[in-house]
Design a protein around this motif. Sequence first.
Motif, PDB file in Angstrom:
ATOM      1  N   GLU A 227       1.183  -9.975   0.105  1.00  0.00           N
ATOM      2  CA  GLU A 227      -0.046 -10.633   0.535  1.00  0.00           C
ATOM      3  C   GLU A 227      -0.596 -11.607  -0.510  1.00  0.00           C
ATOM      4  O   GLU A 227      -1.130 -12.662  -0.164  1.00  0.00           O
ATOM      5  N   TYR A 228      -0.493 -11.229  -1.766  1.00  0.00           N
ATOM      6  CA  TYR A 228      -1.185 -11.965  -2.834  1.00  0.00           C
ATOM      7  C   TYR A 228      -0.257 -12.217  -4.027  1.00  0.00           C
ATOM      8  O   TYR A 228      -0.663 -12.091  -5.188  1.00  0.00           O
ATOM      9  N   GLY A 229       0.985 -12.572  -3.768  1.00  0.00           N
ATOM     10  CA  GLY A 229       1.957 -12.715  -4.839  1.00  0.00           C
ATOM     11  C   GLY A 229       1.556 -13.700  -5.915  1.00  0.00           C
ATOM     12  O   GLY A 229       1.860 -13.506  -7.103  1.00  0.00           O
ATOM     13  N   ASP A 230       0.833 -14.765  -5.541  1.00  0.00           N
ATOM     14  CA  ASP A 230       0.446 -15.783  -6.520  1.00  0.00           C
ATOM     15  C   ASP A 230      -0.680 -15.315  -7.428  1.00  0.00           C
ATOM     16  O   ASP A 230      -1.041 -16.012  -8.379  1.00  0.00           O
ATOM     17  N   ARG A 231      -1.218 -14.117  -7.162  1.00  0.00           N
ATOM     18  CA  ARG A 231      -2.300 -13.575  -7.992  1.00  0.00           C
ATOM     19  C   ARG A 231      -1.792 -12.471  -8.920  1.00  0.00           C
ATOM     20  O   ARG A 231      -2.565 -11.728  -9.501  1.00  0.00           O
ATOM     21  N   LEU A 232      -0.484 -12.358  -9.004  1.00  0.00           N
ATOM     22  CA  LEU A 232       0.159 -11.363  -9.855  1.00  0.00           C
ATOM     23  C   LEU A 232       0.679 -12.006 -11.133  1.00  0.00           C
ATOM     24  O   LEU A 232       1.286 -13.078 -11.099  1.00  0.00           O
ATOM     25  N   ARG A 233       0.495 -11.321 -12.254  1.00  0.00           N
ATOM     26  CA  ARG A 233       1.157 -11.695 -13.496  1.00  0.00           C
ATOM     27  C   ARG A 233       2.438 -10.916 -13.675  1.00  0.00           C
ATOM     28  O   ARG A 233       3.485 -11.458 -14.035  1.00  0.00           O
ATOM     29  N   ALA A 234       2.377  -9.591 -13.411  1.00  0.00           N
ATOM     30  CA  ALA A 234       3.537  -8.709 -13.553  1.00  0.00           C
ATOM     31  C   ALA A 234       3.297  -7.473 -12.699  1.00  0.00           C
ATOM     32  O   ALA A 234       2.153  -7.108 -12.422  1.00  0.00           O
ATOM     33  N   THR A 425       7.016 -13.758  -1.318  1.00  0.00           N
ATOM     34  CA  THR A 425       7.186 -15.143  -1.777  1.00  0.00           C
ATOM     35  C   THR A 425       6.033 -15.463  -2.715  1.00  0.00           C
ATOM     36  O   THR A 425       4.912 -14.978  -2.540  1.00  0.00           O
ATOM     37  N   GLY A 426       6.308 -16.277  -3.702  1.00  0.00           N
ATOM     38  CA  GLY A 426       5.249 -16.708  -4.601  1.00  0.00           C
ATOM     39  C   GLY A 426       4.885 -15.718  -5.679  1.00  0.00           C
ATOM     40  O   GLY A 426       3.976 -15.966  -6.474  1.00  0.00           O
ATOM     41  N   ALA A 427       5.569 -14.576  -5.738  1.00  0.00           N
ATOM     42  CA  ALA A 427       5.270 -13.568  -6.756  1.00  0.00           C
ATOM     43  C   ALA A 427       6.203 -13.740  -7.951  1.00  0.00           C
ATOM     44  O   ALA A 427       7.314 -14.269  -7.824  1.00  0.00           O
ATOM     45  N   PRO A 428       5.796 -13.288  -9.123  1.00  0.00           N
ATOM     46  CA  PRO A 428       6.705 -13.286 -10.269  1.00  0.00           C
ATOM     47  C   PRO A 428       7.772 -12.223 -10.096  1.00  0.00           C
ATOM     48  O   PRO A 428       7.725 -11.423  -9.144  1.00  0.00           O
TER      49      PRO A 428
END
Length: 505
Positions: A227-234, A425-428
């Motif tokens: 849902e929020y992959g772009d808001r993850l650092r690790a 998608t979009g997650a580290p």
Amino acid sequence: MRLRLLLTALTGALTATLVAGTPTAPVARASAPPPRAPAPAPVDGVRWTPCPEDTSADCGTLRLPVDRSRPSGEHFDLALARRRAADPERRIGVLLVNPGGPGASGVDFAVNDVPSYFGPEVRARFDIIGFDPRGVGRSQPVVCSSELLSRGPSAYPRDRAGFDRLAAHNRAVLDDCRRRSGPITDHADTLNVVHDMDAVRAALGERRISYFGHSYGTLIGEQYAEEYGDRLRAMALTANLDHSLGLRDFMVSSAKAAEDSFHTFVRWCETTASCALYGRDVTAVWDALLDRADRGLVTDPADPGGRPLNAHALTLTAFSDFYGPNWARLASYIAGLTAQKTPPTNPVPATPTAPQGTRAEPFHAVFCQDWRFRPKSYEEFARLTEAELRAAPHMRGATRTHDAVAGCVGRPDRVNNPQHWLRVTGAPRILLLHSRHDPANHFTWATAVHRQTRTTTVLLPYEGAGHSVYGRNACTRGAVDDYLTRLRLPNPGSSCPPAAPVNNG
């Protein structure tokens, strides 16, 4: 009560530091994930105060809507606990954590366990924050009648009438929990928890967060990345759940995991002189003990009245000890029961007392909204039970999984968070760790998650036994610590060697 005991075993394994079979088949790839959530509305920041249990930790709450589609409707207070970074000058950010369950308290984990659980470098560089998911612990827990819960019918119905009683009881429990707990009973699923977690991120003023999840906490992590992959650092996940499994594969693979742990225990006893069953045919001893229990000839050594122990209780005890694994303790327990003299023909019966009041019971409020598991008839459930028993004849199936599914019989078909093929998608890059001989979550669950997210995840197998993974040895701890603090991942294809089992004998 059986599920509450298993939850206790799970959180105990966290503080203590299957051979892969045929991969289980997921539901069809065409199953689409829920639509991506829009950015949450701004929320007020968390107001922190020293925790009453330990003033070195901070506690706080965040006011959130129960139903996100009705933001002006009923709200609840999400409970949080924080341990600040020990070295503020080197602080990386926040690390949210969840120890599993469903039903384990992230607040308790942060307050009581974090100082001894995570390595010094992680504690130095992160504000570590635990939260009680909605419906759990201090976050408006789902509560139900203790008396009603205590008189539930068998999770192993023998005929259609027994199946119908089970379904009717589950519906009565659901109605009772709704009446006592309100609408949060129907909104305690993991997808709602994921949205809550992002509200926590926003309230803390963090652009990105790191996350550590264990067991059921991995489902929170997987769906947050979705849902929020772009808001993850690790993100590091241990003892992973595969949320694409169908009902039969879920139950059979769980049974295979339990049976594999039994055989791993047997091999240890056969090669370890300190095992209380060393030199004996451990499998034969165990099967004979279960047979005696079936005939009411095994008594509970902790019960002064000599109450019988049935085979279900014995397999539950073994399953709980596989979590550690606490093989020495289990072997001593089995040896003691095997040495029992024939119990009296008329043991002193326990005085029946109807429990009063209510108790927190969030498990099925979460589980039955996360999985579309609804056996529709006695015949279907009987076939599933037979498949379990074939997969795990020495463990009589998978106690935990069977009871979980049995608790969903008769509930409404609609679920908030049905299974689907994981799409991130979009997650580290995400680190997955999983025990090769996990008693609860089959190793193929981790490989399935990795297969669904191959370009996003790195899987590091731990070649030993037990449900807990992170603190097993320097390899597992080092892999997580290096990744969280330095974003350095292990080489694909590597693994961690087994550690000695926990000896609580």
